[in-house]
Enzyme design. Sequence first.
Site, PDB file in Angstrom:
ATOM      1  N   HIS A  82       0.832  -1.201   0.000  1.00 29.97           N
ATOM      2  CA  HIS A  82       0.000   0.000   0.000  1.00 29.97           C
ATOM      3  C   HIS A  82       0.866   1.249   0.000  1.00 29.97           C
ATOM      4  O   HIS A  82       2.087   1.169   0.116  1.00 29.97           O
ATOM      5  CB  HIS A  82      -0.997   0.011   1.165  1.00 29.97           C
ATOM      6  CG  HIS A  82      -0.402   0.002   2.541  1.00 29.97           C
ATOM      7  ND1 HIS A  82       0.337   1.035   3.058  1.00 29.97           N
ATOM      8  CD2 HIS A  82      -0.473  -0.929   3.525  1.00 29.97           C
ATOM      9  CE1 HIS A  82       0.692   0.763   4.296  1.00 29.97           C
ATOM     10  NE2 HIS A  82       0.229  -0.440   4.599  1.00 29.97           N
ATOM     11  N   CYS A 108       3.131  -4.653   6.858  1.00 31.42           N
ATOM     12  CA  CYS A 108       2.810  -4.420   5.448  1.00 31.42           C
ATOM     13  C   CYS A 108       4.036  -3.893   4.705  1.00 31.42           C
ATOM     14  O   CYS A 108       5.046  -3.549   5.313  1.00 31.42           O
ATOM     15  CB  CYS A 108       1.670  -3.405   5.322  1.00 31.42           C
ATOM     16  SG  CYS A 108       0.070  -4.056   5.845  1.00 31.42           S
TER      17      CYS A 108
END
Length: 132
Positions: A82, A108
């Site tokens: 992301h 992440c």
Amino acid sequence: MYPNLSTVQGLNIEVSLARQRVYVKSGSRTIYTMLASTGMDDSTPHGTYYVQNRGVSFYNSGEGMGANYWVSWKDYGTYLFHTVPTDASGNYIVSEADKLGHPASHGCVRLTVPDAQWLYNQLPEGTKVVIH
């Protein structure tokens, strides 16, 4: 210029935790390299995974930040590629963007806004992701 991923044979992604880079590959040949921030304290899982699903944005009130252009590669939304983080108003957090190239996330893989948007738009579900 970004490659058109729909034409890449043997498309796969390699994430180097040591180098804080994401390599887009055609077989064993790197065709594009991205600067990244992976998990602090080795919190990004190591192994082989596959792209699962995607979304435009999310916000985690517990962490006080969100992100845009996410692509899931493990546990259907737990681990993602992301953008750099956003605040509650959706503004990118510059101090977090400045951490690209160094571990900074909770697991992440953070990318620049253009890189994350490109993966969101082009990376097919089922693409292999190897993290080491």
